[in-house]
Write a protein that holds these residues in place. Structure first.
Motif, short mmCIF file in Angstrom:
data_model
loop_
_atom_site.label_atom_id
_atom_site.label_comp_id
_atom_site.label_asym_id
_atom_site.label_seq_id
_atom_site.Cartn_x
_atom_site.Cartn_y
_atom_site.Cartn_z
N GLU A 115 0.80 -1.22 0.00
CA GLU A 115 0.00 0.00 0.00
C GLU A 115 0.84 1.27 0.00
OE1 GLU A 115 -2.39 -0.77 3.45
OE2 GLU A 115 -4.02 -1.60 2.22
N GLY A 116 2.17 1.12 0.03
CA GLY A 116 3.05 2.29 -0.03
C GLY A 116 3.51 2.80 1.32
N HIS A 117 3.22 2.06 2.40
CA HIS A 117 3.64 2.48 3.74
C HIS A 117 5.08 2.06 4.01
CE1 HIS A 117 -0.89 1.86 4.54
NE2 HIS A 117 -0.67 3.14 4.33
N HIS A 118 5.85 2.96 4.60
CA HIS A 118 7.21 2.61 5.01
C HIS A 118 7.17 1.64 6.19
CE1 HIS A 118 9.41 5.49 2.50
NE2 HIS A 118 8.41 6.33 2.72
N LEU A 119 8.03 0.63 6.14
CA LEU A 119 8.08 -0.39 7.19
C LEU A 119 9.16 -0.05 8.21
CD1 LEU A 119 7.77 -3.55 4.92
CD2 LEU A 119 5.95 -2.42 6.20
N TYR A 120 8.88 -0.35 9.47
CA TYR A 120 9.87 -0.12 10.52
C TYR A 120 11.04 -1.09 10.34
CZ TYR A 120 6.46 2.87 12.79
OH TYR A 120 5.58 3.89 13.05
N PRO A 121 12.26 -0.62 10.59
CA PRO A 121 13.43 -1.48 10.36
C PRO A 121 13.62 -2.60 11.38
CG PRO A 121 14.10 0.69 11.16
CD PRO A 121 12.62 0.78 10.88
N ALA A 122 12.62 -2.80 12.27
CA ALA A 122 12.61 -4.05 13.03
C ALA A 122 12.51 -5.22 12.06
CB ALA A 122 11.44 -4.07 14.01
N PHE A 123 11.86 -4.96 10.91
CA PHE A 123 11.90 -5.87 9.77
C PHE A 123 13.20 -5.55 9.03
CE2 PHE A 123 10.71 -6.59 5.20
CZ PHE A 123 10.70 -7.97 5.26
N PRO A 124 14.17 -6.46 9.02
CA PRO A 124 15.54 -6.08 8.61
C PRO A 124 15.74 -5.97 7.11
CG PRO A 124 15.48 -8.39 9.23
CD PRO A 124 14.10 -7.84 9.52
N TYR A 125 14.98 -5.07 6.48
CA TYR A 125 15.16 -4.87 5.04
C TYR A 125 16.51 -4.25 4.71
CZ TYR A 125 13.15 -0.34 6.50
OH TYR A 125 12.88 0.84 7.16
N ASP A 126 17.18 -3.66 5.73
CA ASP A 126 18.52 -3.15 5.47
C ASP A 126 19.50 -4.29 5.22
OD1 ASP A 126 18.10 -3.83 8.17
OD2 ASP A 126 19.67 -2.49 8.89
N HIS A 127 19.12 -5.50 5.58
CA HIS A 127 19.88 -6.71 5.21
C HIS A 127 19.27 -7.37 3.98
CE1 HIS A 127 22.45 -7.01 8.86
NE2 HIS A 127 21.42 -6.44 9.45
N TYR A 128 17.94 -7.49 3.98
CA TYR A 128 17.27 -8.21 2.89
C TYR A 128 17.42 -7.52 1.55
CZ TYR A 128 14.95 -10.81 6.68
OH TYR A 128 14.67 -11.58 7.77
N THR A 129 17.80 -6.25 1.56
CA THR A 129 18.01 -5.56 0.29
C THR A 129 19.09 -6.23 -0.55
OG1 THR A 129 18.35 -3.36 -0.68
CG2 THR A 129 19.75 -3.93 1.19
N LEU A 130 19.94 -7.03 0.08
CA LEU A 130 21.03 -7.71 -0.63
C LEU A 130 20.55 -8.94 -1.39
CD1 LEU A 130 23.76 -7.61 2.18
CD2 LEU A 130 23.50 -6.05 0.25
#
Length: 282
Positions: A115-130
């Protein structure tokens, strides 16, 4: 300059700032799609996704103890309050059943939901981006073949004003770098495979790296020890306090079995990690 000009100039500045903030935080909604029929999904892709989900320990955060697998609702304590994990079963009303692969990939690798909402980084997308395109597709295939569960997570309980999601866009500007894993040309294929898994889906540094006051990893102390859910996550770099040095065989034994005769038993959140990794091939 007269008062009228000052007021007009100030209003224009506010308008520019507001427009810039809106442009920064706004992300478009992706169209809902019909859930893919499980029988149309390649079983080998689902099997691969199951292994990758085990690497990512997805079930641990997205399952309430004793509840339905991947249905969300688990409270994750943070210094900023409690964040509740979402339903990632393929239920179309309350889960991700109406998400396209593209929407799933955006959430996984950019931290923005369908829906276009930013997710809190408790969900580790800063890792999953790889994570690669192929592995993202396999994870999607696996989750879309799970049992749909109708479940809505409780509202997050965060300190004011962190419940205002557009603020996460500012956090991302400061601390988030989007992009796939790039192999190090001066390292072996085995080393790169390990780095891809450990830095990406396994997100080891999410617990084993200290964080600053805004909750971002302190990269100068990469893998230098941190905390998770009230437990100490020991340094897993050269600063490891282990009285007997780890070697590759010892780490593999520990991660597969959850214990090692010279290093003890995995506890707390790490017990869930080793429980999942024990299902993987050597």
């Amino acid at each position: 300059m007269n008062t009228k000009h000052i007021i007009s100039g100030g209003a224009l500045c506010l308008l520019v700032v507001a427009a810039a903030a809106y442009a920064l935080t706004w992300r478009s909604e992706m169209a809902a799609v019909a859930r893919p029929a499980p029988e149309t999904i390649d079983p080998s892709l689902v099997e691969k996704g199951a292994r990758l989900a085990a690497v990512g320990n997805c079930i641990a955060c997205h399952t309430v103890h004793g509840g339905e697998a991947f249905a969300g609702g688990l409270g994750v304590p943070t210094p900023f309050g409690t964040i509740y994990s979402t339903n990632i079963t393929p239920d179309e009303a309350t889960g991700i059943g109406n998400w396209s692969l593209e929407a799933f990939a955006r959430a996984l690798r950019e931290g923005v939901d369908r829906e276009g909402h930013h997710l809190y980084p408790a969900f580790p997308y800063d890792h999953y981006t790889l994570v690669s395109d192929d592995d993202t597709e396999a994870l999607y295939a696996y989750l879309m073949t799970r049992q749909p569960v109708e479940a809505v997570a409780p509202d997050n309980d965060l300190v004011f004003p962190l419940g205002f999601r557009p603020l996460i866009a500012g956090w991302k500007m400061l601390f988030f770098e989007e992009g796939r894993y790039t192999a190090a040309s001066d390292q072996s294929e085995e080393w790169n495979r390990g780095a891809y898994l450990a830095e990406g889906l396994a997100h080891c540094g999410a617990c084993h790296t200290p964080r600053n006051v805004l909750g971002a990893r302190i990269e100068d102390e990469h893998w230098g020890g941190g905390s998770s859910e009230g437990w100490t996550a020991y340094p897993i770099n050269q600063a490891s306090p282990a009285p007997i040095p780890w070697d590759a065989e010892g780490i593999a034994f520990y991660l597969r079995r959850g214990w090692h005769p010279e290093h003890g038993v995995s506890r707390g959140p790490m017990a869930e990690v080793t429980g999942n990794l024990g299902r993987l091939p050597d």
